[in-house]
Design a protein around this motif. Structure first.
Motif, PDB file in Angstrom:
ATOM      1  N   ALA A   1      10.184  -6.837 -71.621  1.00  0.00           N
ATOM      2  CA  ALA A   1       9.399  -8.059 -71.418  1.00  0.00           C
ATOM      3  C   ALA A   1       9.660  -8.694 -70.053  1.00  0.00           C
ATOM      4  CB  ALA A   1       9.707  -9.056 -72.531  1.00  0.00           C
ATOM      5  N   HIS A   2      10.793  -8.416 -69.436  1.00  0.00           N
ATOM      6  CA  HIS A   2      11.118  -9.065 -68.167  1.00  0.00           C
ATOM      7  C   HIS A   2      10.458  -8.398 -66.956  1.00  0.00           C
ATOM      8  CE1 HIS A   2      14.083  -5.800 -68.326  1.00  0.00           C
ATOM      9  NE2 HIS A   2      14.118  -5.880 -66.992  1.00  0.00           N
ATOM     10  N   LEU A   3       9.749  -7.297 -67.149  1.00  0.00           N
ATOM     11  CA  LEU A   3       9.090  -6.625 -66.034  1.00  0.00           C
ATOM     12  C   LEU A   3       7.905  -7.442 -65.529  1.00  0.00           C
ATOM     13  CD1 LEU A   3       9.003  -2.870 -67.098  1.00  0.00           C
ATOM     14  CD2 LEU A   3      10.485  -3.942 -65.415  1.00  0.00           C
ATOM     15  N   SER A   4       7.611  -7.266 -64.280  1.00  0.00           N
ATOM     16  CA  SER A   4       6.470  -7.971 -63.694  1.00  0.00           C
ATOM     17  C   SER A   4       5.161  -7.357 -64.199  1.00  0.00           C
ATOM     18  CB  SER A   4       6.525  -7.877 -62.167  1.00  0.00           C
ATOM     19  OG  SER A   4       6.287  -6.541 -61.762  1.00  0.00           O
ATOM     20  N   GLY A   5       4.087  -8.105 -64.008  1.00  0.00           N
ATOM     21  CA  GLY A   5       2.773  -7.630 -64.426  1.00  0.00           C
ATOM     22  C   GLY A   5       2.368  -6.348 -63.722  1.00  0.00           C
ATOM     23  N   VAL A   6       2.764  -6.194 -62.466  1.00  0.00           N
ATOM     24  CA  VAL A   6       2.440  -4.993 -61.708  1.00  0.00           C
ATOM     25  C   VAL A   6       3.169  -3.783 -62.298  1.00  0.00           C
ATOM     26  CG1 VAL A   6       2.622  -3.887 -59.448  1.00  0.00           C
ATOM     27  CG2 VAL A   6       1.980  -6.298 -59.612  1.00  0.00           C
TER      28      VAL A   6
ATOM     29  N   VAL B   1       4.321  -3.453 -65.399  1.00  0.00           N
ATOM     30  CA  VAL B   1       3.754  -3.180 -66.725  1.00  0.00           C
ATOM     31  C   VAL B   1       2.440  -2.425 -66.578  1.00  0.00           C
ATOM     32  CG1 VAL B   1       2.765  -4.260 -68.776  1.00  0.00           C
ATOM     33  CG2 VAL B   1       4.907  -5.115 -67.845  1.00  0.00           C
ATOM     34  N   ARG B   2       1.608  -2.883 -65.662  1.00  0.00           N
ATOM     35  CA  ARG B   2       0.315  -2.225 -65.439  1.00  0.00           C
ATOM     36  C   ARG B   2       0.526  -0.784 -64.959  1.00  0.00           C
ATOM     37  NH1 ARG B   2      -2.898  -6.003 -62.490  1.00  0.00           N
ATOM     38  NH2 ARG B   2      -3.730  -6.652 -64.491  1.00  0.00           N
ATOM     39  N   ALA B   3       1.492  -0.564 -64.092  1.00  0.00           N
ATOM     40  CA  ALA B   3       1.759   0.784 -63.580  1.00  0.00           C
ATOM     41  C   ALA B   3       2.232   1.708 -64.697  1.00  0.00           C
ATOM     42  CB  ALA B   3       2.802   0.724 -62.464  1.00  0.00           C
ATOM     43  N   LEU B   4       3.137   1.232 -65.555  1.00  0.00           N
ATOM     44  CA  LEU B   4       3.633   2.060 -66.667  1.00  0.00           C
ATOM     45  C   LEU B   4       2.514   2.388 -67.652  1.00  0.00           C
ATOM     46  CD1 LEU B   4       7.107   0.432 -67.332  1.00  0.00           C
ATOM     47  CD2 LEU B   4       6.664   2.714 -66.430  1.00  0.00           C
ATOM     48  N   LYS B   5       1.693   1.401 -67.959  1.00  0.00           N
ATOM     49  CA  LYS B   5       0.581   1.643 -68.880  1.00  0.00           C
ATOM     50  C   LYS B   5      -0.444   2.587 -68.261  1.00  0.00           C
ATOM     51  CE  LYS B   5       0.902  -2.505 -71.713  1.00  0.00           C
ATOM     52  NZ  LYS B   5       0.199  -3.677 -72.227  1.00  0.00           N
TER      53      LYS B   5
ATOM     54  N   LEU C   1      -7.387  -2.531 -68.651  1.00  0.00           N
ATOM     55  CA  LEU C   1      -6.043  -2.823 -68.170  1.00  0.00           C
ATOM     56  C   LEU C   1      -6.077  -3.550 -66.836  1.00  0.00           C
ATOM     57  CD1 LEU C   1      -2.989  -2.411 -68.632  1.00  0.00           C
ATOM     58  CD2 LEU C   1      -3.207  -0.220 -67.450  1.00  0.00           C
ATOM     59  N   TYR C   2      -7.072  -3.239 -66.014  1.00  0.00           N
ATOM     60  CA  TYR C   2      -7.152  -3.853 -64.702  1.00  0.00           C
ATOM     61  C   TYR C   2      -8.042  -5.085 -64.678  1.00  0.00           C
ATOM     62  CZ  TYR C   2      -4.344  -0.212 -62.740  1.00  0.00           C
ATOM     63  OH  TYR C   2      -3.289   0.617 -62.448  1.00  0.00           O
TER      64      TYR C   2
ATOM     65  N   LYS D   1      -7.542  -7.576 -67.298  1.00  0.00           N
ATOM     66  CA  LYS D   1      -6.841  -8.611 -68.050  1.00  0.00           C
ATOM     67  C   LYS D   1      -5.348  -8.577 -67.740  1.00  0.00           C
ATOM     68  CE  LYS D   1      -5.825  -6.099 -72.273  1.00  0.00           C
ATOM     69  NZ  LYS D   1      -5.849  -6.133 -73.712  1.00  0.00           N
ATOM     70  N   ASP D   2      -4.617  -9.532 -68.243  1.00  0.00           N
ATOM     71  CA  ASP D   2      -3.177  -9.609 -68.023  1.00  0.00           C
ATOM     72  C   ASP D   2      -2.495  -8.427 -68.710  1.00  0.00           C
ATOM     73  OD1 ASP D   2      -0.576 -10.327 -67.510  1.00  0.00           O
ATOM     74  OD2 ASP D   2      -0.561 -12.076 -68.827  1.00  0.00           O
ATOM     75  N   PRO D   3      -1.759  -7.586 -67.975  1.00  0.00           N
ATOM     76  CA  PRO D   3      -1.186  -6.364 -68.561  1.00  0.00           C
ATOM     77  C   PRO D   3      -0.075  -6.627 -69.577  1.00  0.00           C
ATOM     78  CG  PRO D   3      -0.404  -6.663 -66.327  1.00  0.00           C
ATOM     79  CD  PRO D   3      -1.445  -7.704 -66.564  1.00  0.00           C
ATOM     80  N   ARG D   4       0.500  -7.801 -69.599  1.00  0.00           N
ATOM     81  CA  ARG D   4       1.575  -8.079 -70.539  1.00  0.00           C
ATOM     82  C   ARG D   4       1.057  -8.483 -71.913  1.00  0.00           C
ATOM     83  NH1 ARG D   4       4.638 -11.812 -66.398  1.00  0.00           N
ATOM     84  NH2 ARG D   4       2.472 -12.136 -65.943  1.00  0.00           N
ATOM     85  N   GLN D   5      -0.252  -8.737 -72.015  1.00  0.00           N
ATOM     86  CA  GLN D   5      -0.833  -9.101 -73.309  1.00  0.00           C
ATOM     87  C   GLN D   5      -1.250  -7.853 -74.054  1.00  0.00           C
ATOM     88  OE1 GLN D   5      -4.089 -11.676 -72.490  1.00  0.00           O
ATOM     89  NE2 GLN D   5      -2.806 -13.373 -71.859  1.00  0.00           N
ATOM     90  N   GLU D   6      -1.026  -7.854 -75.328  1.00  0.00           N
ATOM     91  CA  GLU D   6      -1.433  -6.719 -76.168  1.00  0.00           C
ATOM     92  C   GLU D   6      -2.646  -7.103 -76.949  1.00  0.00           C
ATOM     93  OE1 GLU D   6      -0.307  -3.527 -76.488  1.00  0.00           O
ATOM     94  OE2 GLU D   6       0.840  -3.990 -74.708  1.00  0.00           O
TER      95      GLU D   6
END
Length: 157
Positions: free
Chosen positions: A76-81, A83-87, A149-150, A152-157
């Motif tokens: 959860a502490h990862l940045s939005g960038v 998270v988006r890259a991992l997804k 994914l690109y 919306k906010d990548p941290r939201q499920e």
């Protein structure tokens, strides 16, 4: 978007129809065994083939609706960038795998047009065609997930 929603409804209706045919064929098989003390050859084969088709197109619908089970292993502490890259990597890996399976399924369907099924004597290519079609649709659904994914906010499920 209306065309896509109509297509989804058609696929859902075909999935429900396949399930209804499986249930009907198996009930017919049970009745035939009870009444005639002999099994019919085609209900089991039809049910097996429809179950495989149901599974592949169910995969497509689950990807399309984002209903697959997931493990949320991204901290959860990862940045939005990040998270988006991992997804993005996960979606691209899934897309590559399904594209490979789709290509193999296409080759399998081409090679099996002259091979009849054991009981129903239908070309196996018709049944194997479900693999590339469903995997191709799943690839398109994953591309849609990537586009979402690109947007919306990548941290939201």
């Amino acid at each position: 978007m209306a065309v896509i929603n109509a297509f989804r409804k058609v696929v859902d209706a075909l999935l429900a129809l396949a399930l209804a045919v499986i249930v009907t064929a198996m009930l017919y098989q049970v009745g035939a065994r009870y009444l005639y003390h002999a099994a019919l050859p085609w209900p089991e084969e039809l049910s097996q083939l429809l179950l495989v088709i149901l599974s592949f197109f169910g995969m497509y619908r689950a990807i399309d609706e984002d209903l697959h089970i997931r493990l949320n292993l991204i901290p959860a502490h990862l940045s939005g960038v990040a998270v988006r890259a991992l997804k993005t990597v996960a979606i691209l890996a899934s897309t590559a795998f399904l594209a490979y399976i789709s290509f193999g399924g296409y080759e399998l369907a081409l090679r099996s047009w002259n091979q009849p099924s054991m009981a129903m004597r239908l070309p196996m290519g018709w049944f194997y065609l479900a693999i590339p079609v469903a995997c191709g649709l799943s690839v398109l659904a994953l591309i849609g997930r990537l586009a979402e994914l690109y947007t919306k906010d990548p941290r939201q499920e």
